[in-house]
Design a protein around this motif. Structure first.
Motif, mmCIF file in Angstrom:
data_model
loop_
_atom_site.group_PDB
_atom_site.id
_atom_site.type_symbol
_atom_site.label_atom_id
_atom_site.label_comp_id
_atom_site.label_asym_id
_atom_site.label_seq_id
_atom_site.Cartn_x
_atom_site.Cartn_y
_atom_site.Cartn_z
ATOM 1 N N ALA A 1 0.830 -1.208 0.000
ATOM 2 C CA ALA A 1 0.000 0.000 0.000
ATOM 3 C C ALA A 1 0.864 1.258 0.000
ATOM 4 O O ALA A 1 0.560 2.237 -0.701
ATOM 5 N N ALA A 2 1.935 1.232 0.783
ATOM 6 C CA ALA A 2 2.836 2.393 0.798
ATOM 7 C C ALA A 2 3.475 2.619 -0.571
ATOM 8 O O ALA A 2 3.583 3.759 -1.043
ATOM 9 N N LEU A 3 3.872 1.551 -1.241
ATOM 10 C CA LEU A 3 4.474 1.695 -2.568
ATOM 11 C C LEU A 3 3.472 2.220 -3.588
ATOM 12 O O LEU A 3 3.816 3.036 -4.456
ATOM 13 N N LEU A 4 2.223 1.760 -3.500
ATOM 14 C CA LEU A 4 1.202 2.258 -4.419
ATOM 15 C C LEU A 4 0.892 3.730 -4.169
ATOM 16 O O LEU A 4 0.726 4.514 -5.115
ATOM 17 N N ILE A 5 0.796 4.114 -2.908
ATOM 18 C CA ILE A 5 0.509 5.521 -2.582
ATOM 19 C C ILE A 5 1.641 6.424 -3.047
ATOM 20 O O ILE A 5 1.410 7.526 -3.577
ATOM 21 N N LEU A 6 2.878 5.965 -2.879
ATOM 22 C CA LEU A 6 4.034 6.759 -3.284
ATOM 23 C C LEU A 6 4.332 6.635 -4.777
ATOM 24 O O LEU A 6 5.285 7.266 -5.261
ATOM 25 N N GLN A 7 3.533 5.826 -5.496
ATOM 26 C CA GLN A 7 3.666 5.649 -6.945
ATOM 27 C C GLN A 7 5.060 5.133 -7.333
ATOM 28 O O GLN A 7 5.700 5.620 -8.265
ATOM 29 N N VAL A 8 5.511 4.143 -6.593
ATOM 30 C CA VAL A 8 6.779 3.491 -6.909
ATOM 31 C C VAL A 8 6.529 2.456 -7.997
ATOM 32 O O VAL A 8 5.578 1.669 -7.896
ATOM 33 N N PRO A 9 7.330 2.430 -9.044
ATOM 34 C CA PRO A 9 7.119 1.419 -10.093
ATOM 35 C C PRO A 9 7.264 -0.004 -9.545
ATOM 36 O O PRO A 9 7.977 -0.245 -8.570
ATOM 37 N N LEU A 10 6.575 -0.929 -10.197
ATOM 38 C CA LEU A 10 6.615 -2.352 -9.819
ATOM 39 C C LEU A 10 6.173 -2.574 -8.377
ATOM 40 O O LEU A 10 6.726 -3.410 -7.653
ATOM 41 N N ALA A 11 5.148 -1.827 -7.951
ATOM 42 C CA ALA A 11 4.696 -1.930 -6.558
ATOM 43 C C ALA A 11 4.153 -3.334 -6.259
ATOM 44 O O ALA A 11 4.449 -3.916 -5.213
#
Length: 419
Positions: A282-292
């Motif tokens: 969820a943190a990676l998706l919120i921060l828009q990190v590729p390959l979350a």
């Protein structure tokens, strides 16, 4: 007449008697003769005879304190020798041993589901087939999600990685410890030369061999897992055939405890890994990190390596965020990973796996180290549950009350014969 009746000793041809302790001249003698008698006539005590030293028999030598220590040391050395030889022999056939261990762990985790289907009237083969197909669909779905996620975002990640590397190069040139352009060019050329070297090519060939062994081991593991789920009770009953009485009861208890520990470990680890995956993903998706999504799945898989797995996966996610989104986002990802690890260690692990993994952190670390040395990543994954099973078996075998009742309904009752 008196003179004739009292002839002197000299007249009779005898030496006159001498007083004790004098010689023929009347001189007093002193000292002792060879027999120990005082020459002066006074008897003297002989010196005490030397008592020969007592020689201990072999049984007496091994019976004293030092002998008992020697016996115990020899026993320990013998046990260590047997253990080392056994591990060495198993490592020679690790292509067979590792699939068996993985299949046993998965069977312990899936076994309750198969038993539930059997208790509802479903035949053993059908229940095993349903559980087996469900597991394959789950693994196939995870692999499909990873493949399409990487495929759809690979171009974007490559472009952002190139941009991030340019920013990193600029930082190295103008940072607090600036480097020369020549030094960077030399480092880049060194990396290129290493990538084109024979060492890398031989490593690629070795990697191809490892992939081949992995595929063969995976196929063997699938077959073994199917038979463990279908005929696990018959297989275990066959191994118990030579035993009877208390020893058979203890071995049945060992089998039930093994299934309980392995199944609880896998299910508990899956719950903890799911929480880690949801939080970090969820943190990676919120921060828009590729390959979350693929990174979150890697976090789930890494959580099965205790202490370090989820942390390493989180560091990988932070590196991707650093390359693609910059240092600020990477620091936020690191903070999230640290918070999730604290939540896992302080709350989830004691609650979810309190009874399944009763091992000290130092024991876990030592097991991880030994497993990694012996079998790499697979050894790191298998070492901790095997250590937990070993400790559970020791507890069962040395307990005064071994609680011999069966805990798993899939196990055959005591005294039954294999079918």
């Amino acid at each position: 007449m008196a003179r004739s009746s009292r002839l002197t000793e000299h007249e009779l041809g005898k030496e006159p008697s001498q007083p004790a302790g004098t010689d023929s001249t009347g001189t007093e003698l002193t000292g002792t003769d060879l027999s120990g008698t005082d020459l002066s006539g006074t008897p003297q005590a002989r010196p005490a005879a030397r008592i020969p030293r007592e020689i201990k028999s072999p049984s007496q030598l091994w019976g004293d304190g030092l002998g008992r220590v020697g016996i115990r040391s020899a026993q320990i050395l013998l046990i260590l020798t047997v253990a080392v030889v056994s591990v060495y022999a198993l490592m020679q056939i690790k292509l067979l041993v590792i699939p068996i261990l993985i299949a046993l762990i998965l069977a312990a985790a899936i076994g309750p589901f198969v038993n539930m289907l059997r208790r509802r009237g479903m035949r053993g083969g059908l229940a095993t087939g349903i559980a087996f197909i469900a597991l394959l669909l789950l693994l196939g779905g995870v692999g499909t999600v990873i493949y399409f996620s990487v495929r759809s975002q690979w171009g974007e990640l490559a472009a952002q990685a190139s941009s991030g590397l340019d920013e990193l190069e600029q930082f190295l040139l103008t940072g607090p410890i600036p480097l020369d352009q020549d030094q960077l060019d030399q480092a880049r050329q060194g990396i290129i030369d290493f990538a084109a070297s024979s060492q890398v090519r031989s490593g690629a060939i070795t990697g191809l061999s490892v992939v081949t062994e992995f595929l063969a081991g995976a196929a063997l593991m699938i077959v073994i897992l199917f038979f463990f789920l279908k005929d696990g009770a018959k297989i275990w009953n066959f191994f118990l055939r030579p035993f009877s009485g208390t020893r058979e009861a203890k071995l049945r208890r060992v089998g039930s405890r093994t299934l309980e520990v392995l199944g609880g470990y896998v299910r508990g680890t899956a719950i903890v890994a799911l929480v880690d995956t949801v939080a970090i993903g969820a943190a990676l998706l919120i921060l828009q990190v590729p390959l979350a999504v693929p990174l979150a799945i890697i976090v789930f898989i890494g959580a099965f390596v205790p202490l370090v797995g989820a942390t390493v996966a989180g560091i990988l996610a932070a590196l991707v965020a650093l390359v693609a989104n910059g240092p600020v986002v990477a620091l936020i990802v690191v903070a999230v990973v640290i918070a999730v690890n604290q939540l896992e260690g302080d709350l989830l692990q004691p609650i979810v796996m309190g009874k399944s993994l009763q091992l000290h952190a130092l024991v876990i670390l030592m097991a991880l180290t030994a497993g990694t040395i012996l079998a790499g990543i697979v050894g790191a994954v298998l070492s901790v549950p095997l250590a937990a099973v070993t400790w559970a078996i020791i507890q069962v075998w040395t307990a005064e009350d071994p609680h011999l009742e069966d805990m798993n309904p899939d196990l055959p009752p005591a005294g039954t014969k294999p079918i």
